[in-house]
Enzyme design. Structure first.
Site, short mmCIF file in Angstrom:
data_model
loop_
_atom_site.label_atom_id
_atom_site.label_comp_id
_atom_site.label_asym_id
_atom_site.label_seq_id
_atom_site.Cartn_x
_atom_site.Cartn_y
_atom_site.Cartn_z
N TYR A 33 21.90 -23.02 2.07
CA TYR A 33 21.18 -24.25 1.76
C TYR A 33 20.07 -24.49 2.78
O TYR A 33 18.93 -24.82 2.43
CB TYR A 33 22.16 -25.43 1.76
N THR A 93 24.66 -40.42 -0.53
CA THR A 93 24.56 -40.09 -1.95
C THR A 93 25.88 -39.47 -2.39
O THR A 93 26.63 -38.91 -1.58
CB THR A 93 23.43 -39.08 -2.22
N ILE A 99 18.78 -39.99 -4.16
CA ILE A 99 17.42 -40.21 -3.67
C ILE A 99 16.42 -40.16 -4.83
O ILE A 99 15.44 -40.91 -4.84
CB ILE A 99 17.09 -39.17 -2.59
N LYS A 137 15.78 -24.90 2.43
CA LYS A 137 14.96 -26.03 2.87
C LYS A 137 13.90 -25.59 3.88
O LYS A 137 12.82 -26.18 3.93
CB LYS A 137 15.86 -27.13 3.44
N ASN A 171 12.56 -32.95 -6.30
CA ASN A 171 13.71 -33.43 -5.55
C ASN A 171 15.03 -32.75 -5.90
O ASN A 171 15.98 -32.79 -5.12
CB ASN A 171 13.83 -34.95 -5.79
#
Length: 244
Positions: A150, A185, A18, A154, A87
């Site tokens: 994770y 990805t 991304i 976020k 990012n």
């Protein structure tokens, strides 16, 4: 299109996925882009794709000296920065009971500490009209088995944007979160596994995985004046996964 003509952008994690797709889209819309990442071979390959309006700086968002070197390069060469896409991120699976201190520290160092200081160190180079974009995730909104560390990072990123929108009152600088869903990805395929990831994409209302270029289009919107009345917001590019 030239929505970003004359703008300078910094994209962390810009060597692939991304980040790379967003850097390309920013350049296509007129920006000059600095990509920042840990792996020199990825940066070198990315520059071949991005062309003359890109510059690569190697380093880690978790290393404050590396970030200082990035922004000193931007200051010396461009004078300031208009767009920051924070990012860079990492993650790995571990169910409750198997989480290690090393996994926790690595994930929070990159995904939270890295975001905080990527943005904070950019601020002296930004002025009114600047746009800060934080890469979030649908996992910040949903319970995800074996992915709690994770996901927690976020969720933290989402609240950083809400809080920073208040801190940035009066500056003319906006901050928003861009939250992809299952996107094709290399990192995601490596972490989740190709077959399981394809199944996740098929479970979305749109019935497929996203492409990095689709998230990049949303990043360009948030970077541009087309989103001039947005701050503290979260924009999902997730095929509807977290919306139903």
């Amino acid at each position: 299109m030239d929505r970003l003509a004359g703008k300078t952008a910094v994209v962390t994690g810009g060597g692939s996925g991304i980040g790379l797709a967003s850097a390309k889209r920013f350049i296509d819309e007129g920006a000059f882009v600095y990509i920042f990442g840990r792996r020199q071979e990825l940066l070198d390959t990315a520059l071949q794709t991005l062309g003359d309006n890109a510059r690569a700086v190697r380093g880690s968002v978790s290393d404050l000296a590396d970030l200082d070197r990035l922004y000193e390069t931007v200051r010396a060469e461009r004078g300031g920065v208009d767009i920051v896409l924070a990012n860079a991120g990492t993650g790995s699976f571990a169910p409750l009971g198997a989480i290690t201190p090393e996994q926790y520290e690595q994930t929070f160092d990159i995904n939270v500490k890295g975001v905080i200081f990527t943005v904070q160190k950019a601020l002296p180079l930004m002025k009114a009209g600047g746009s800060i974009i934080l890469t979030g995730s649908t996992t910040g909104e949903m319970g995800t088995p074996q992915f709690s560390v994770y996901s927690a990072t976020k969720a933290a990123v989402r609240n950083l944007a809400r809080s920073w929108a208040q801190d940035l009152r009066g500056t003319g600088i906006r901050v928003n979160v861009l939250s992809p869903g299952p996107t094709r990805t290399d990192l995601a395929l490596d972490v989740v596994g190709a077959e399981a990831f394809e199944e996740l994409g098929a479970s979305t209302p749109l019935g497929r995985l996203g492409n990095p270029s689709e998230t990049a289009g949303a990043a360009a919107f948030l970077a541009s004046d087309d989103s001039s009345y947005m701050t503290g917001s979260e924009l999902f590019v997730d095929g509807g996964l977290a919306q139903i």
